[in-house]
Scaffold this motif. Sequence first.
Motif, PDB file in Angstrom:
ATOM      1  N   CYS A 188       1.240  -1.101  -0.127  1.00 41.81           N
ATOM      2  CA  CYS A 188      -0.087   0.477   0.116  1.00 41.81           C
ATOM      3  C   CYS A 188       0.873   1.331   0.264  1.00 41.81           C
ATOM      4  CB  CYS A 188      -0.832  -0.451   1.112  1.00 41.81           C
ATOM      5  SG  CYS A 188      -2.202   1.320   1.566  1.00 41.81           S
ATOM      6  N   GLN A 192      -2.794   3.222   6.348  1.00 37.01           N
ATOM      7  CA  GLN A 192      -3.790   4.031   7.241  1.00 37.01           C
ATOM      8  C   GLN A 192      -2.839   3.895   8.708  1.00 37.01           C
ATOM      9  OE1 GLN A 192      -6.465   5.207   6.019  1.00 37.01           O
ATOM     10  NE2 GLN A 192      -4.845   5.088   4.577  1.00 37.01           N
ATOM     11  N   CYS A 198      -4.732   0.569   2.859  1.00 34.34           N
ATOM     12  CA  CYS A 198      -5.772   0.864   2.504  1.00 34.34           C
ATOM     13  C   CYS A 198      -7.231   0.552   1.716  1.00 34.34           C
ATOM     14  CB  CYS A 198      -5.322   2.688   1.773  1.00 34.34           C
ATOM     15  SG  CYS A 198      -5.169   2.969   0.319  1.00 34.34           S
TER      16      CYS A 198
END
Length: 243
Positions: A188, A192, A198
Amino acid sequence: MAGEKSCVTLLSGGMDSATLLALATHSFNKVFALTLIYAQRHDREVESAKRVAEFYGVPHKIMDISNINALLQGSALTSSEIDVPKGHYAEENMKLTVVPARNTILLSLAAGFAISLGYTHVSFGAHAGDHAIYPDCRPEFVDAMQNVFCKFHFWPIGIWAPFLDYTKGGIINAGKPLNVPYELTWTCYDPQPNGLACGKCGSCTERIEAFYENRLIDPVQYVGGWDVALKNALEVLEKGPSR
Ligand SMILES: [Zn+2]
């Protein structure tokens, strides 16, 4: 030892380079993993690189070269002012993730390290899915760099890029019989705060598609879980690039 093949493998911590490392341990007598930290947003990926190298029991050097980012602006991966784009990975706005001269720089550092070690090869995980957006992942680029590395160094270095013609799904297919620990990898571009992927960035979308093509569930944890991430990725892929 005469005829011995040895390889410095660029290990980012993503699924491509983890598969590459797995293959390298089968293809070379000696393998050294090299992680070069240049992108501001990839701490999580470096942790993954450590775990993958430990899994394969290969020596691993992690080098923070992120202070070169001041020279490499204009990319969402090296500039804090530019947001990582969401959506289809072949979309025009994904060009924001192009880091200036990235693979020229990374391969050159890897080649210098390989020469220092007395190794014969460097390897990196460029694949066909990257050709559209990243010119320095194309076969012509690898040929040109190979020419430089073989002809213009006192110690010639081969470039081993076995995934140049592979899709991302093809890489997972190659990794399946090798039992690559994909749960340790990280892809990713927009991690997050709760430590989840995400599921929406181009990089996540491409990875989810690759697992889906292989009828596999990605062991990495996504916001909302695998079903939500898959549904979102399939919608993005259905729409295709909005060029
Ligand atoms: Zn993501």
